[in-house]
Design a protein around this motif. Sequence first.
Motif, PDB file in Angstrom:
ATOM      1  N   ALA A   1      27.128 -16.859 -11.484  1.00 54.33           N
ATOM      2  CA  ALA A   1      26.797 -17.909  -9.505  1.00 54.33           C
ATOM      3  C   ALA A   1      25.467 -17.112  -9.614  1.00 54.33           C
ATOM      4  O   ALA A   1      24.371 -18.187  -9.258  1.00 54.33           O
ATOM      5  CB  ALA A   1      27.635 -16.648  -9.018  1.00 54.33           C
ATOM      6  N   ALA A   2      25.114 -15.594 -10.366  1.00 53.34           N
ATOM      7  CA  ALA A   2      23.342 -14.978  -9.530  1.00 53.34           C
ATOM      8  C   ALA A   2      22.734 -16.291 -10.475  1.00 53.34           C
ATOM      9  O   ALA A   2      21.327 -16.385  -9.659  1.00 53.34           O
ATOM     10  CB  ALA A   2      24.165 -13.715 -10.193  1.00 53.34           C
ATOM     11  N   ALA A   3      23.316 -16.811 -11.417  1.00 52.02           N
ATOM     12  CA  ALA A   3      21.672 -16.714 -12.436  1.00 52.02           C
ATOM     13  C   ALA A   3      21.874 -18.401 -12.062  1.00 52.02           C
ATOM     14  O   ALA A   3      20.012 -19.019 -11.920  1.00 52.02           O
ATOM     15  CB  ALA A   3      22.599 -17.048 -13.383  1.00 52.02           C
ATOM     16  N   GLU A   4      22.389 -18.677 -11.212  1.00 52.92           N
ATOM     17  CA  GLU A   4      22.645 -20.659 -10.949  1.00 52.92           C
ATOM     18  C   GLU A   4      21.866 -20.464  -9.698  1.00 52.92           C
ATOM     19  O   GLU A   4      22.249 -21.797  -8.943  1.00 52.92           O
ATOM     20  CB  GLU A   4      23.949 -21.278 -11.095  1.00 52.92           C
ATOM     21  CG  GLU A   4      24.824 -21.468 -12.134  1.00 52.92           C
ATOM     22  CD  GLU A   4      26.249 -21.867 -12.708  1.00 52.92           C
ATOM     23  OE1 GLU A   4      26.468 -22.105 -11.779  1.00 52.92           O
ATOM     24  OE2 GLU A   4      26.432 -21.986 -13.943  1.00 52.92           O
ATOM     25  N   ALA A   5      22.292 -19.517  -8.856  1.00 58.11           N
ATOM     26  CA  ALA A   5      21.690 -19.489  -7.383  1.00 58.11           C
ATOM     27  C   ALA A   5      20.160 -20.105  -7.265  1.00 58.11           C
ATOM     28  O   ALA A   5      19.230 -19.438  -7.823  1.00 58.11           O
ATOM     29  CB  ALA A   5      21.751 -17.665  -6.902  1.00 58.11           C
ATOM     30  N   PRO A   6      20.190 -20.145  -6.293  1.00 57.67           N
ATOM     31  CA  PRO A   6      18.505 -21.011  -6.005  1.00 57.67           C
ATOM     32  C   PRO A   6      17.605 -19.872  -5.807  1.00 57.67           C
ATOM     33  O   PRO A   6      17.831 -18.677  -5.341  1.00 57.67           O
ATOM     34  CB  PRO A   6      18.632 -21.772  -4.459  1.00 57.67           C
ATOM     35  CG  PRO A   6      20.040 -22.177  -4.447  1.00 57.67           C
ATOM     36  CD  PRO A   6      20.588 -21.455  -5.150  1.00 57.67           C
TER      37      PRO A   6
ATOM     38  N   ALA B   1      31.256 -10.007   0.786  1.00 59.01           N
ATOM     39  CA  ALA B   1      30.988  -8.607   0.783  1.00 59.01           C
ATOM     40  C   ALA B   1      30.998  -8.073  -0.687  1.00 59.01           C
ATOM     41  O   ALA B   1      30.350  -6.658  -1.328  1.00 59.01           O
ATOM     42  CB  ALA B   1      32.059  -7.174   1.635  1.00 59.01           C
ATOM     43  N   GLY B   2      31.745  -8.765  -1.475  1.00 56.04           N
ATOM     44  CA  GLY B   2      31.744  -8.159  -2.902  1.00 56.04           C
ATOM     45  C   GLY B   2      29.908  -8.869  -3.737  1.00 56.04           C
ATOM     46  O   GLY B   2      29.170  -8.698  -3.917  1.00 56.04           O
ATOM     47  N   THR B   3      30.347  -7.975  -4.873  1.00 55.56           N
ATOM     48  CA  THR B   3      29.269  -7.808  -5.964  1.00 55.56           C
ATOM     49  C   THR B   3      29.624  -9.391  -6.331  1.00 55.56           C
ATOM     50  O   THR B   3      30.585 -10.340  -7.352  1.00 55.56           O
ATOM     51  CB  THR B   3      29.391  -7.796  -7.278  1.00 55.56           C
ATOM     52  OG1 THR B   3      28.959  -5.863  -6.614  1.00 55.56           O
ATOM     53  CG2 THR B   3      27.961  -7.419  -8.491  1.00 55.56           C
TER      54      THR B   3
ATOM     55  N   LEU C   1       9.180  -4.513 -12.166  1.00 55.17           N
ATOM     56  CA  LEU C   1      10.117  -3.361 -11.152  1.00 55.17           C
ATOM     57  C   LEU C   1      11.208  -3.574 -11.147  1.00 55.17           C
ATOM     58  O   LEU C   1      12.336  -2.776 -10.782  1.00 55.17           O
ATOM     59  CB  LEU C   1       8.745  -3.120  -9.442  1.00 55.17           C
ATOM     60  CG  LEU C   1       9.400  -2.113  -9.304  1.00 55.17           C
ATOM     61  CD1 LEU C   1      10.332  -0.955  -9.574  1.00 55.17           C
ATOM     62  CD2 LEU C   1       8.827  -2.634  -7.689  1.00 55.17           C
ATOM     63  N   LEU C   2      11.659  -4.869 -10.792  1.00 52.95           N
ATOM     64  CA  LEU C   2      13.103  -5.087  -9.943  1.00 52.95           C
ATOM     65  C   LEU C   2      13.727  -6.164 -11.298  1.00 52.95           C
ATOM     66  O   LEU C   2      12.677  -6.646 -11.161  1.00 52.95           O
ATOM     67  CB  LEU C   2      13.253  -5.509  -8.402  1.00 52.95           C
ATOM     68  CG  LEU C   2      12.860  -4.869  -7.445  1.00 52.95           C
ATOM     69  CD1 LEU C   2      13.021  -5.356  -6.163  1.00 52.95           C
ATOM     70  CD2 LEU C   2      13.001  -3.151  -7.596  1.00 52.95           C
ATOM     71  N   SER C   3      14.849  -6.377 -11.104  1.00 47.81           N
ATOM     72  CA  SER C   3      15.250  -7.033 -12.115  1.00 47.81           C
ATOM     73  C   SER C   3      16.966  -7.529 -11.551  1.00 47.81           C
ATOM     74  O   SER C   3      17.789  -6.561 -11.134  1.00 47.81           O
ATOM     75  CB  SER C   3      15.679  -6.449 -13.609  1.00 47.81           C
ATOM     76  OG  SER C   3      16.045  -5.597 -13.692  1.00 47.81           O
ATOM     77  N   PRO C   4      17.795  -8.388 -11.923  1.00 49.33           N
ATOM     78  CA  PRO C   4      19.148  -9.554 -11.448  1.00 49.33           C
ATOM     79  C   PRO C   4      20.059  -7.916 -12.435  1.00 49.33           C
ATOM     80  O   PRO C   4      20.312  -7.457 -13.592  1.00 49.33           O
ATOM     81  CB  PRO C   4      18.485 -10.679 -11.390  1.00 49.33           C
ATOM     82  CG  PRO C   4      17.242 -10.860 -12.797  1.00 49.33           C
ATOM     83  CD  PRO C   4      17.031  -9.890 -12.434  1.00 49.33           C
ATOM     84  N   ARG C   5      21.206  -7.806 -11.435  1.00 49.01           N
ATOM     85  CA  ARG C   5      22.684  -7.674 -12.330  1.00 49.01           C
ATOM     86  C   ARG C   5      22.981  -8.467 -12.727  1.00 49.01           C
ATOM     87  O   ARG C   5      22.795  -9.848 -13.650  1.00 49.01           O
ATOM     88  CB  ARG C   5      23.408  -7.846 -11.264  1.00 49.01           C
ATOM     89  CG  ARG C   5      24.901  -7.210 -11.630  1.00 49.01           C
ATOM     90  CD  ARG C   5      25.614  -6.601 -10.296  1.00 49.01           C
ATOM     91  NE  ARG C   5      27.562  -6.167 -11.115  1.00 49.01           N
ATOM     92  CZ  ARG C   5      27.208  -5.289 -11.112  1.00 49.01           C
ATOM     93  NH1 ARG C   5      26.993  -4.577 -10.033  1.00 49.01           N
ATOM     94  NH2 ARG C   5      29.191  -4.591 -11.082  1.00 49.01           N
ATOM     95  N   GLY C   6      23.646  -7.406 -14.291  1.00 48.35           N
ATOM     96  CA  GLY C   6      23.498  -8.235 -15.630  1.00 48.35           C
ATOM     97  C   GLY C   6      22.694  -8.706 -16.909  1.00 48.35           C
ATOM     98  O   GLY C   6      23.252  -8.573 -17.684  1.00 48.35           O
ATOM     99  N   GLU C   7      21.230  -7.569 -15.847  1.00 47.29           N
ATOM    100  CA  GLU C   7      20.160  -7.185 -17.525  1.00 47.29           C
ATOM    101  C   GLU C   7      20.274  -6.215 -17.807  1.00 47.29           C
ATOM    102  O   GLU C   7      20.966  -5.505 -16.851  1.00 47.29           O
ATOM    103  CB  GLU C   7      19.105  -8.130 -16.891  1.00 47.29           C
ATOM    104  CG  GLU C   7      18.615  -9.863 -16.572  1.00 47.29           C
ATOM    105  CD  GLU C   7      16.904  -9.456 -16.376  1.00 47.29           C
ATOM    106  OE1 GLU C   7      15.814  -8.974 -16.283  1.00 47.29           O
ATOM    107  OE2 GLU C   7      17.181 -10.691 -16.038  1.00 47.29           O
TER     108      GLU C   7
END
Length: 622
Positions: A77-82, A70-72, A123-129
């Motif tokens: 890891a987010a950048a390497e995810a498919p 359930a964590g962030t 409109l949407l962008s990933p965490r870390g940006e």
Amino acid sequence: MNENNRNLLIATGLSMLVMLVWILLFPPPPVEDTPLPEEAASTSPLGTPTASPPAEDGAPTTPGTTASTAGTPATDAAAEAPRVAIDTPNLTGSLSLLGGRFDDLRLVTYRDNLDADADMVRLLSPRGEEYAYYAVYGWAPAGGLAADAVPGPNTLWELEDGETLTPDTPVELTWDNGAGLVFHRTISVDEQFLFTIAQTVENQGEAPVSLAPYGFVARHGTPDHRALWIQHEGLVRMTDGELEEVKYAKFDGLDPAPGGGYAETVAATGSGWIGFADTYWMTNLIPSPGAPFTSTARYNETSGIYQVEILFPTLTVEPGATEEVSGMLFAGAKEWEVLRDYQNEGGIDRFLDTIDWGWFFFLTKPIFWVLHHIHALMGNMGWSVIVLTIFLKILVFPLAYRSYVSMARMRELQPEMEKMKAAAGDDREKLQKGMMELYKKNKVNPASGCVPILFQIPIFFSLYKVIINTIELRHAPWIGWIRDLSAPDPSSILNLFGLLPYAPPDQGSILFILSLGVLPILLGISMWLQQKLNPAPPDPTQRMIFAWMPWVFMFMLGSFASGLVLYWITNNTITFIQQYTIMRLHGHKPDVFGNIVSAFRRKPAEAGASTAANSGGKPKGK
């Protein structure tokens, strides 16, 4: 109304006007972006104990659980995810298999600016940006179920079916927790801006399990652009027909949340939605029509991360059974026709109210409807604004007529009032009594022109609201150099409107306020012309203030959107023509340009006499 009261009203009105323009030009600064603290557990107002959607710091939100999937996710890891590509006529981007996140989305038909190589609006962008902004769906554990038994924001899903998400090809994700629960998620999208997310849980174990489906949208920090106070940006929520709007700066007005911060949860019996709305774009969580749910808005005073969420009632899945819950995600532009179709044909209750119609919505909505159809006929938003303004001026002309007649009669009495003031001297009581007798004798009511104007104010305030909020004006050209009616006039008096070989100062420069374009100059002239038709205030100070107002406003409003300035010019010009014509019909012939023309038409003898008088001698002959 005596002169003291009138002076007080004028001073109050001018003060309010100055404060209004100051707020427009210098809004409060945005909230800084900081990490989100822990969220506390909650209980659903629907009456069924549930877990809450996970907070964006990895903290568990259900008593008795430990943080796990359930964590962030970590940024690397987010950048390497498919990822799964998204490709529709209006949207492009990708979907992360880590959490099944909607965190990369661009609007195909909208650009950041007018440059030929401008990027699409993101409109949407990933965490870390910077200004991360994303939507996540999942399941929250309940009834003693462990947090790692359900999929959360850090769960790595497998792509079971489909390669690219398009209107014709949905994708299906799957995740097996290895303990008897298999989760499926089918994601589809239409040709506009609406995703449909169907979440399924299959219990292959030997004991019943309890869990609750959810969805949330997280936003890191406030938008990096400036919105006027009249524009709503922030929370927008509909609950069983009741609309709620909270600006980002007002999130600290929500209820205090356990463990710190602010949170406000509202239960809905079967209709509603919740999301974040900007002036032109929005992201909304929408349960299926008829499904009960709770919606929550969260914020922490030490954080720049805002979160809105929907939570469905807890489901108990018996061994061998399967449960499914569907919801929708709107992520796109606030186009009137698109929102109307989702409302009328898709059954999304009052979805058109995601557009900020304001207090006078009963006027704003029909005015926009007229503007929309005029634009459909003319194909040019600039001319459509002009035609709409003319239409509204004709519509309210019966109300305006009385005001113009009253002003014409007051103008006719101006010479007598000046004589009366000179005769009364400092005796204000005598002057007031004489003026009242003059009004009574000529059957003139000074206040009769104010009431019709008051009825017109909501109409033109609504038109102002429509122009400043409608997405149709964004990057819409008018004529020649006006290529964007939502931006200030790009021409500048500082480079002689393009004749000199250097660019005018940018909007962030202190010299920008002096960089008047053609439209702001025309605005000042139109205000000056309109002012010349009205009787001048008898007080010298008031007269001086009113004389400077057109030119002050010319500078102050020069940085406003060209569409708004065009509306003001059109409105002022029509008002001048109407008022001038009525005054002529009532026997008064206003000489608006008299002072200017006379300066260039003095007789030579008069000019010579003036020169001689200034030098203390006689005019010289040939």
